[in-house]
Motif scaffolding. Structure first.
Motif, mmCIF file in Angstrom:
data_model
loop_
_atom_site.group_PDB
_atom_site.id
_atom_site.type_symbol
_atom_site.label_atom_id
_atom_site.label_comp_id
_atom_site.label_asym_id
_atom_site.label_seq_id
_atom_site.Cartn_x
_atom_site.Cartn_y
_atom_site.Cartn_z
ATOM 1 N N SER A 6 52.042 38.952 23.537
ATOM 2 C CA SER A 6 51.647 37.657 24.096
ATOM 3 C C SER A 6 50.194 37.294 23.823
ATOM 4 C CB SER A 6 51.872 37.654 25.608
ATOM 5 O OG SER A 6 50.957 38.528 26.249
ATOM 6 N N GLY A 7 49.349 38.304 23.646
ATOM 7 C CA GLY A 7 47.924 38.046 23.477
ATOM 8 C C GLY A 7 47.194 37.785 24.787
ATOM 9 N N LYS A 8 47.918 37.866 25.905
ATOM 10 C CA LYS A 8 47.312 37.650 27.222
ATOM 11 C C LYS A 8 46.740 38.969 27.733
ATOM 12 C CE LYS A 8 50.640 34.085 28.494
ATOM 13 N NZ LYS A 8 51.713 33.718 29.435
ATOM 14 N N PRO A 9 45.677 38.919 28.536
ATOM 15 C CA PRO A 9 45.111 40.143 29.111
ATOM 16 C C PRO A 9 46.082 40.830 30.081
ATOM 17 C CG PRO A 9 43.555 38.326 29.274
ATOM 18 C CD PRO A 9 44.869 37.740 28.847
ATOM 19 N N HIS A 10 45.934 42.138 30.184
ATOM 20 C CA HIS A 10 46.770 42.984 31.037
ATOM 21 C C HIS A 10 46.840 42.443 32.472
ATOM 22 C CE1 HIS A 10 48.600 47.064 31.237
ATOM 23 N NE2 HIS A 10 48.282 46.979 32.509
ATOM 24 N N GLY A 11 45.694 42.130 33.033
ATOM 25 C CA GLY A 11 45.640 41.643 34.412
ATOM 26 C C GLY A 11 46.365 40.323 34.601
ATOM 27 N N VAL A 12 46.327 39.475 33.595
ATOM 28 C CA VAL A 12 47.011 38.181 33.671
ATOM 29 C C VAL A 12 48.520 38.396 33.747
ATOM 30 C CG1 VAL A 12 47.525 36.056 32.382
ATOM 31 C CG2 VAL A 12 45.174 36.879 32.552
ATOM 32 N N ILE A 13 49.022 39.342 32.979
ATOM 33 C CA ILE A 13 50.454 39.630 32.984
ATOM 34 C C ILE A 13 50.874 40.134 34.365
ATOM 35 C CG2 ILE A 13 52.323 40.983 31.952
ATOM 36 C CD1 ILE A 13 50.972 38.884 30.075
ATOM 37 N N HIS A 14 50.102 41.058 34.929
ATOM 38 C CA HIS A 14 50.423 41.566 36.268
ATOM 39 C C HIS A 14 50.394 40.443 37.300
ATOM 40 C CE1 HIS A 14 51.011 45.872 35.917
ATOM 41 N NE2 HIS A 14 50.016 45.923 35.055
ATOM 42 N N THR A 15 49.427 39.550 37.189
ATOM 43 C CA THR A 15 49.333 38.420 38.113
ATOM 44 C C THR A 15 50.546 37.508 37.976
ATOM 45 O OG1 THR A 15 46.922 38.515 38.103
ATOM 46 C CG2 THR A 15 47.916 36.434 38.802
ATOM 47 N N GLU A 16 50.971 37.257 36.743
ATOM 48 C CA GLU A 16 52.142 36.411 36.523
ATOM 49 C C GLU A 16 53.394 37.076 37.089
ATOM 50 O OE1 GLU A 16 52.619 35.050 32.478
ATOM 51 O OE2 GLU A 16 50.553 34.342 32.408
ATOM 52 N N ARG A 20 53.523 39.129 39.620
ATOM 53 C CA ARG A 20 53.458 38.999 41.085
ATOM 54 C C ARG A 20 53.815 37.592 41.524
ATOM 55 N NH1 ARG A 20 48.175 40.744 43.706
ATOM 56 N NH2 ARG A 20 49.369 40.250 45.563
ATOM 57 N N ARG A 21 53.367 36.607 40.769
ATOM 58 C CA ARG A 21 53.661 35.210 41.113
ATOM 59 C C ARG A 21 55.166 34.950 41.009
ATOM 60 N NH1 ARG A 21 54.722 30.947 38.309
ATOM 61 N NH2 ARG A 21 54.090 31.846 36.319
ATOM 62 N N VAL A 22 55.782 35.422 39.943
ATOM 63 C CA VAL A 22 57.201 35.171 39.698
ATOM 64 C C VAL A 22 58.096 36.016 40.605
ATOM 65 C CG1 VAL A 22 59.035 35.415 37.968
ATOM 66 C CG2 VAL A 22 56.841 34.419 37.326
ATOM 67 N N CYS A 23 57.750 37.295 40.745
ATOM 68 C CA CYS A 23 58.612 38.230 41.477
ATOM 69 C C CYS A 23 58.206 38.403 42.939
ATOM 70 C CB CYS A 23 58.601 39.603 40.794
ATOM 71 S SG CYS A 23 59.211 39.574 39.105
ATOM 72 N N GLY A 24 56.990 38.028 43.277
ATOM 73 C CA GLY A 24 56.500 38.209 44.634
ATOM 74 C C GLY A 24 56.042 39.631 44.893
ATOM 75 N N GLY A 25 55.528 39.839 46.082
ATOM 76 C CA GLY A 25 55.123 41.176 46.491
ATOM 77 C C GLY A 25 53.647 41.461 46.298
ATOM 78 N N PRO A 26 53.247 42.630 46.759
ATOM 79 C CA PRO A 26 51.850 43.055 46.699
ATOM 80 C C PRO A 26 51.491 43.601 45.318
ATOM 81 C CG PRO A 26 53.168 44.781 47.667
ATOM 82 C CD PRO A 26 54.096 43.615 47.426
ATOM 83 N N PRO A 27 50.235 43.991 45.130
ATOM 84 C CA PRO A 27 49.849 44.650 43.875
ATOM 85 C C PRO A 27 50.730 45.876 43.610
ATOM 86 C CG PRO A 27 47.916 44.135 45.176
ATOM 87 C CD PRO A 27 49.111 43.851 46.044
ATOM 88 N N SER A 28 50.803 46.270 42.357
ATOM 89 C CA SER A 28 51.675 47.383 41.954
ATOM 90 C C SER A 28 51.451 48.650 42.767
ATOM 91 C CB SER A 28 51.477 47.695 40.469
ATOM 92 O OG SER A 28 51.907 46.612 39.694
ATOM 93 N N ALA A 29 50.219 48.939 43.094
ATOM 94 C CA ALA A 29 49.912 50.160 43.844
ATOM 95 C C ALA A 29 50.574 50.171 45.223
ATOM 96 C CB ALA A 29 48.403 50.326 43.983
ATOM 97 N N GLU A 30 50.868 48.992 45.759
ATOM 98 C CA GLU A 30 51.463 48.876 47.085
ATOM 99 C C GLU A 30 52.929 48.426 47.047
ATOM 100 O OE1 GLU A 30 48.923 46.124 49.121
ATOM 101 O OE2 GLU A 30 47.127 47.183 48.477
ATOM 102 N N ALA A 31 53.440 48.131 45.848
ATOM 103 C CA ALA A 31 54.788 47.590 45.712
ATOM 104 C C ALA A 31 55.848 48.664 45.964
ATOM 105 C CB ALA A 31 54.972 47.004 44.316
ATOM 106 N N THR A 32 56.990 48.227 46.451
ATOM 107 C CA THR A 32 58.117 49.134 46.659
ATOM 108 C C THR A 32 58.794 49.417 45.317
ATOM 109 O OG1 THR A 32 59.735 47.361 46.947
ATOM 110 C CG2 THR A 32 58.561 48.119 48.937
#
Length: 61
Positions: free
Chosen positions: A18-28, A30-42
């Motif tokens: 995609s050429g997008k930064p790692h953090g942007v992908i994680h943010t997207e 979270r936005r699409v799937c919901g939930g907390p940051p990965s470290a806290e996700a179920t």
């Protein structure tokens, strides 16, 4: 822990597609799937994010 590693690996691969930064992908994810940051996700939330990033990667091919 294994699901987090798998997610991070897939996000890393998708970054190259995609050429997008790692953090942007994680943010997207979270936005699409919901939930907390990965470290806290179920496990279920992580699996949902894994499926979503795999879907995105497949669409880019």
């Amino acid at each position: 822990m294994e699901l987090r590693r798998q997610l991070n690996s897939l996000v890393g691969a998708y970054v190259h597609q995609s050429g997008k930064p790692h953090g942007v992908i994680h943010t997207e994810l979270r936005r699409v799937c919901g939930g907390p940051p990965s470290a806290e996700a179920t496990a279920g939330q992580l699996r949902q994010r894994i499926a979503k990033v795999q879907e995105w990667a497949t669409r880019m091919k």
